[in-house]
Enzyme design. Structure first.
Site, mmCIF file in Angstrom:
data_model
loop_
_atom_site.group_PDB
_atom_site.id
_atom_site.type_symbol
_atom_site.label_atom_id
_atom_site.label_comp_id
_atom_site.label_asym_id
_atom_site.label_seq_id
_atom_site.Cartn_x
_atom_site.Cartn_y
_atom_site.Cartn_z
ATOM 1 N N GLU A 1 57.857 53.279 63.025
ATOM 2 C CA GLU A 1 57.740 53.410 61.612
ATOM 3 C C GLU A 1 57.937 52.194 61.089
ATOM 4 O OE1 GLU A 1 56.891 56.430 60.276
ATOM 5 O OE2 GLU A 1 57.410 57.743 61.852
ATOM 6 N N HIS B 1 60.179 57.284 66.318
ATOM 7 C CA HIS B 1 60.244 58.740 66.573
ATOM 8 C C HIS B 1 59.769 58.757 67.933
ATOM 9 C CE1 HIS B 1 59.842 59.966 62.243
ATOM 10 N NE2 HIS B 1 60.787 60.832 62.689
ATOM 11 N N CYS C 1 64.269 62.007 58.783
ATOM 12 C CA CYS C 1 64.127 60.595 59.420
ATOM 13 C C CYS C 1 63.815 59.708 58.167
ATOM 14 C CB CYS C 1 62.969 61.062 60.236
ATOM 15 S SG CYS C 1 63.306 61.892 61.578
#
EC number: 3.4.19.3
Length: 132
Positions: free
Chosen positions: A8, A91, A72
């Site tokens: 991310e 992730h 998240c």
């Protein structure tokens, strides 16, 4: 459901409308009142992804700019906010879908090592971007 290990790039402050497992959702629908709309990690995730991909680990590694406006993304944004961008979020697909524990372990180790290497190489740039 993810089938790749996903790095991310940023966290988002607003747009949280879904209840978590404890049936909580911030009334303001954001992580930090008056916080920036999004915060990028100081880690160059594109460079990390490219470097890990060249290692031939038989695990797909990708980049994302949206962790999903749920737990998240909320956790990542809050971490980025508190650490001034010095945070990472990865992730990982469920075990066996499609990678086993050994494959995921090797991939995560390589990702962490590359993140640390990228940070070390850009340390001067990072230190210049923040107020002291």
């Amino acid at each position: 459901m993810a089938t790749a290990v996903t790095l991310e790039k940023c966290g988002h402050n607003k747009g949280y409308k879904g209840l978590d497992n404890c049936r909580f959702c911030p009334g303001s629908q954001c992580c930090v009142e008056d916080g920036p709309e999004s915060i990028d990690s100081i880690i160059d995730m594109d460079a990390v992804c490219k470097r890990v991909t060249t290692l031939g680990l038989d695990v797909s590694v990708t980049i994302s700019q949206d962790a999903g406006r749920y737990l998240c993304d909320f956790t990542y944004y809050t971490s980025l906010y508190q650490s001034h961008g010095r945070s990472a979020f990865v992730h990982v697909p469920p075990l066996g879908k499609p990678y086993n524990a050994d494959q995921l372990g090797r991939a995560l180790r390589a990702i962490i090592e590359e993140m640390l290497d990228v940070l070390e190489q850009s340390e001067g740039k990072i230190n210049c971007r923040h107020k002291h």
